[in-house]
Design a protein around this motif. Structure first.
Motif, PDB file in Angstrom:
ATOM      1  N   SER A  23       0.805  -1.223   0.000  1.00  0.00           N
ATOM      2  CA  SER A  23       0.000   0.000   0.000  1.00  0.00           C
ATOM      3  C   SER A  23       0.840   1.275   0.000  1.00  0.00           C
ATOM      4  CB  SER A  23      -0.931  -0.019   1.219  1.00  0.00           C
ATOM      5  OG  SER A  23      -0.213  -0.352   2.402  1.00  0.00           O
ATOM      6  N   LEU A  31      -6.406   1.837   1.905  1.00  0.00           N
ATOM      7  CA  LEU A  31      -6.065   0.775   2.865  1.00  0.00           C
ATOM      8  C   LEU A  31      -7.320   0.366   3.633  1.00  0.00           C
ATOM      9  CD1 LEU A  31      -3.268   2.406   2.408  1.00  0.00           C
ATOM     10  CD2 LEU A  31      -2.555   1.296   4.515  1.00  0.00           C
ATOM     11  N   TYR A  35      -8.996  -3.189   3.915  1.00  0.00           N
ATOM     12  CA  TYR A  35      -9.252  -3.756   5.251  1.00  0.00           C
ATOM     13  C   TYR A  35     -10.709  -4.212   5.362  1.00  0.00           C
ATOM     14  CZ  TYR A  35      -9.499  -4.106  10.351  1.00  0.00           C
ATOM     15  OH  TYR A  35      -9.686  -4.568  11.633  1.00  0.00           O
ATOM     16  N   PHE A  42      -0.429  -5.713   5.271  1.00  0.00           N
ATOM     17  CA  PHE A  42      -0.100  -4.586   4.395  1.00  0.00           C
ATOM     18  C   PHE A  42       1.410  -4.379   4.380  1.00  0.00           C
ATOM     19  CE2 PHE A  42      -4.501  -3.921   5.471  1.00  0.00           C
ATOM     20  CZ  PHE A  42      -5.068  -3.356   4.326  1.00  0.00           C
ATOM     21  N   GLU A  44       4.640  -1.713   3.386  1.00  0.00           N
ATOM     22  CA  GLU A  44       5.040  -0.324   3.136  1.00  0.00           C
ATOM     23  C   GLU A  44       6.557  -0.277   2.969  1.00  0.00           C
ATOM     24  OE1 GLU A  44       3.289   2.579   2.934  1.00  0.00           O
ATOM     25  OE2 GLU A  44       1.326   1.614   3.185  1.00  0.00           O
ATOM     26  N   LYS A  53       0.695   5.492   8.991  1.00  0.00           N
ATOM     27  CA  LYS A  53      -0.450   4.633   8.656  1.00  0.00           C
ATOM     28  C   LYS A  53      -0.792   3.683   9.800  1.00  0.00           C
ATOM     29  CE  LYS A  53      -0.250   4.867   3.608  1.00  0.00           C
ATOM     30  NZ  LYS A  53       0.326   4.277   2.372  1.00  0.00           N
TER      31      LYS A  53
END
Ligand SMILES: *Cc1c(COP(=O)(O)O)cnc(C)c1O
Length: 222
Positions: A23, A31, A35, A42, A44, A53
């Protein structure tokens, strides 16, 4: 729609393969949409973006860090991250261990291997990884735990080359497993495969695919 893309990919994966929704550079709304469609893992690649986040998303999200990590940014990643895929030097693992000790965690990590021909790629050679795991320094690290291996194939449109690279990552995983974790079931992850090549990666033994574009659409880098 995002949730349709997500569910189509999710349903196409064997039960042994975990989907990590990458994401990075995507707004929080996307996101949340993923979800709400049931996605929990997720990925990153920027430390501060990950930290920001984490504050906005529910606590049961499983966060994966997959990017370059400079030593001064380790502190953003260590407190809440489930798995760091991108340990590409001994110094980085030592730095993660130090921060993890400060916050009283044991942080799960993967060793990133370098196979791809492109020399922009980072990571350990097999020889460097074996030497590191044989070192007293490695054996003294009590706040990190290695769960497996990560790799990125070359970004090229040649299936044979990409498949050979995935096979080489699988070989690296097996050598590390046999030499250092023969009876430890927790060393079991082989993180490989992205939007363009994850089907090949699964055929070659991947246990975790990191997929961004095919779920969320193109990233907006501006
Ligand atoms: C961005 C990224 C991905 C996802 O790439 P897509 O092509 O968008 O699926 C996977 N792994 C790493 C390490 C990345 O940086």
């Amino acid at each position: 729609m995002l949730s349709d893309n997500l569910l189509a990919i999710q349903n196409s994966l064997p039960a042994t393969v975990k989907l990590i929704a990458v994401s990075k550079f995507q707004p929080i709304e996307k996101l949340q949409e993923a979800y709400n469609a049931g996605q929990r893992a997720f990925g990153e690649n920027r430390p501060q973006e990950l930290r920001d986040k984490q504050l906005l998303m529910p606590d049961d999200v499983e966060w994966h860090f997959i990017g370059t990590l400079q030593s001064n940014k380790i502190k953003y990643v260590v407190p809440k991250t489930f798995l760091i895929h991108s340990i590409d030097t001994p110094e980085l693992l030592i730095g993660v261990n130090k921060e993890a000790k400060k916050v009283g965690r044991v942080v799960d990590c993967l060793l990133e291997f370098h196979i791809a021909q492109e020399d922009t790629k980072q990571g350990f050679s097999l020889e460097a990884a074996v030497n590191f795991l044989n070192s007293d320094e490695f054996k003294s690290l009590e706040n990190v735990r290695l769960k497996g291996v990560m790799g990125m194939a070359s970004f090229i449109d040649n299936e044979d080359v990409v498949r050979d690279e995935f096979r080489e990552f699988y070989r690296c995983f097996n050598v590390m497993k046999e030499k250092f974790y023969p009876t430890d079931d927790s060393f079991k992850e082989l993180s490989m495969g992205m939007s363009g090549d994850y089907k090949l990666a699964i055929e070659e033994g991947s246990t975790m695919v990191r997929i961004g574009t095919s779920i969320f659409g193109a990233r907006n880098y501006s």
